[in-house]
Enzyme design. Sequence first.
Site, PDB file in Angstrom:
ATOM      1  N   GLU A 142      52.138  48.170  48.741  1.00 25.86           N
ATOM      2  CA  GLU A 142      53.519  48.562  49.036  1.00 25.86           C
ATOM      3  C   GLU A 142      53.666  49.457  50.271  1.00 25.86           C
ATOM      4  O   GLU A 142      54.779  49.705  50.730  1.00 25.86           O
ATOM      5  CB  GLU A 142      54.123  49.263  47.815  1.00 25.86           C
ATOM      6  CG  GLU A 142      54.368  48.298  46.655  1.00 25.86           C
ATOM      7  CD  GLU A 142      54.976  48.970  45.442  1.00 25.86           C
ATOM      8  OE1 GLU A 142      54.894  50.203  45.334  1.00 25.86           O
ATOM      9  OE2 GLU A 142      55.522  48.246  44.586  1.00 25.86           O
ATOM     10  N   GLU A 172      33.907  45.755  35.576  1.00 28.63           N
ATOM     11  CA  GLU A 172      33.893  47.198  35.796  1.00 28.63           C
ATOM     12  C   GLU A 172      32.493  47.796  35.662  1.00 28.63           C
ATOM     13  O   GLU A 172      32.229  48.895  36.138  1.00 28.63           O
ATOM     14  CB  GLU A 172      34.851  47.901  34.846  1.00 28.63           C
ATOM     15  CG  GLU A 172      34.413  47.941  33.405  1.00 28.63           C
ATOM     16  CD  GLU A 172      35.357  48.769  32.543  1.00 28.63           C
ATOM     17  OE1 GLU A 172      34.836  49.575  31.740  1.00 28.63           O
ATOM     18  OE2 GLU A 172      36.591  48.621  32.662  1.00 28.63           O
TER      19      GLU A 172
END
Length: 296
Positions: free
Chosen positions: A79, A110
């Site tokens: 963004e 992960e």
Amino acid sequence: MQNTEQLSSYHSMLDTYNTQDLVNAFVDDQANAVQAVQAAAASLAAAVDAAVPRIRAGGRLLYFGAGTSGRLAMLDCVELNPTFSWDKSRAVARLAGGDDAMNEAAEGAEDDEAAGATELRALAPTANDVVILVAASGRTPYVVAALQAARAAGALTIGIVNNPGSVIDALAEIPVVLDTGAEVISGSTRLKAGTAQKIALNSLSSAIMVRLHKVYGNLMVDMRATNNKLVRRALRLTVAASGATRTAAREALEACGYEIKTAIVVLCCRIDPGEARLRLAQAEGSVGSVVQSGKA
């Protein structure tokens, strides 16, 4: 046991609640996310002050995370370009499991320490880069390995975690601990832990952008007008910042290629777009500095 993994003592009969009480339990618990970020505000401010000189010197914002934490980090990264016209090459996010993990959970990724270190090194980090590492547990192997590689390269490391005393809390140059505690659904850190991370990420990156003169007053003057809605917003912002009529603001924006900052300087200082761009460059993009000197 980590705080985020503890069993909540408040909602042990959650599955028996009526719908209104069920919704209230989730909504009310989110207030704790805000409180956790407020408690970490000093750490966030320290992170901003440490990051800005490096970014001004040409550094990048590099985000690393896994699962929900990584997706929130990637969202914050993506963004920055439409909101602040931030160069895409200077905001890079890496998510454990790759881009596909944005749309489909890749929980095993992960644990891949080698990938975290390799993906960080592949970005060729320098001392001017700012690496933001997000992990609710504070011990995610992929993120820890990226942190260690970043520190070895001399980059600034900012760790955003939800458990005090974690590995990332100890290793990050600037740890931001969001102690949100037990979740309504035990262990589900997509709830208030994730909410606290989003608030912290928004606050951190937005404050950095304000310090880099991407905002004039509280106006988003460096956004990209890439659709009709944003063209209308650009016009409103230009009118608000310059005091010009809508007609004059529209003409200035068109002459400036819809660069809001440039249009404001054109209108306030009564100069042409080329001179406005030059003055903005000399003032490191600060509209306020240019406008004040132009009125002097």
